[in-house]
Write a protein that holds these residues in place. Structure first.
Motif, mmCIF file in Angstrom:
data_model
loop_
_atom_site.group_PDB
_atom_site.id
_atom_site.type_symbol
_atom_site.label_atom_id
_atom_site.label_comp_id
_atom_site.label_asym_id
_atom_site.label_seq_id
_atom_site.Cartn_x
_atom_site.Cartn_y
_atom_site.Cartn_z
ATOM 1 N N ASP A 80 -50.583 26.790 15.623
ATOM 2 C CA ASP A 80 -50.177 27.092 16.989
ATOM 3 C C ASP A 80 -48.876 27.884 17.008
ATOM 4 O O ASP A 80 -48.713 28.837 17.774
ATOM 5 C CB ASP A 80 -50.008 25.802 17.807
ATOM 6 N N PHE A 81 -47.959 27.473 16.152
ATOM 7 C CA PHE A 81 -46.667 28.155 16.061
ATOM 8 C C PHE A 81 -46.862 29.594 15.582
ATOM 9 O O PHE A 81 -46.290 30.532 16.136
ATOM 10 C CB PHE A 81 -45.755 27.382 15.103
ATOM 11 N N ILE A 82 -47.695 29.785 14.578
ATOM 12 C CA ILE A 82 -47.968 31.124 14.047
ATOM 13 C C ILE A 82 -48.668 31.984 15.100
ATOM 14 O O ILE A 82 -48.376 33.170 15.242
ATOM 15 C CB ILE A 82 -48.795 31.029 12.747
ATOM 16 N N ALA A 83 -49.571 31.377 15.869
ATOM 17 C CA ALA A 83 -50.278 32.119 16.920
ATOM 18 C C ALA A 83 -49.296 32.597 17.992
ATOM 19 O O ALA A 83 -49.380 33.736 18.471
ATOM 20 C CB ALA A 83 -51.357 31.254 17.549
ATOM 21 N N GLN A 84 -48.335 31.745 18.364
ATOM 22 C CA GLN A 84 -47.332 32.140 19.358
ATOM 23 C C GLN A 84 -46.465 33.279 18.828
ATOM 24 O O GLN A 84 -46.150 34.220 19.554
ATOM 25 C CB GLN A 84 -46.464 30.944 19.739
#
Length: 193
Positions: A80-84
């Motif tokens: 999720d962090f990488i996607a953001q």
């Protein structure tokens, strides 16, 4: 001596009225602002009169706030962090491309000066044709051209031509009109002088 005391008292009265009026105005404004925040439930939140675009700093602030207030039993997943971060990177690249295109368009509009242009007048909408004399830019990044004292939006031009090309075409048309049957075109130019 009484005049000096009276002058001093009047100066003090004027000074105190000035200070009181300034303070009451600022205090009143501040109290109104606090009251507005209390009623709207926005206490501690910045209130803006005009909309602000979100930028890099705003995204990073949101990300830090999210990370600092996450549930310790269910933290943000790495994916999720990488996607953001990928979304942020894509957004930044798109913004850079957009600003690059705007700069390129404004540079290309410089080539219009000295050319024959045609398009609708900015005020009346009437079609105007003439030689472009100047390029103007507004605060929003729009480009305008000045033709015969009138303003045209560069994005709405329907004709851009080089005056030399039009002049040579006009000369060719004139030669065809004045040509007499059986007389070569070179001798024709001698007759027209």
């Amino acid at each position: 001596m009484p005049d000096a005391i009276q002058d001093m008292q009047s100066q003090n009265a004027i000074r105190s009225r000035y200070l009181d009026s300034e303070k009451s105005l600022n205090i009143r404004k501040h109290l109104d602002q606090l009251d507005k925040e209390e009623k709207s439930g926005l206490k501690g939140i910045e209130i803006r009169e005009k909309q602000k675009e979100l930028g890099k700093d705003d995204f990073l602030k949101l990300l830090l706030t999210q990370l600092s207030h996450q549930d310790p039993t269910n933290p943000v997943q790495d994916k999720d962090f990488i996607a953001q971060m990928a979304q942020f990177s894509t957004l930044e690249q798109m913004k850079n491309i957009s600003s690059g295109i705007q700069r390129m368009e404004s540079k290309q509009s410089y080539s219009v000066v000295g050319k024959i242009v045609s398009g609708p007048d900015l005020v009346t909408g009437e079609d105007v044709t003439g030689v472009a004399g100047a390029i103007l830019f507004d605060n929003e990044g729009k480009t305008y051209v000045r033709v015969s004292g009138r303003m045209l939006d560069v994005s709405k031009l329907n004709l851009i031509s080089d005056p030399a090309i039009l002049e040579s075409e006009t000369q060719k048309e004139n030669q065809k009109l004045w040509a007499t049957p059986g007389v070569p075109a070179k001798k024709e130019s001698a007759y027209s002088e």
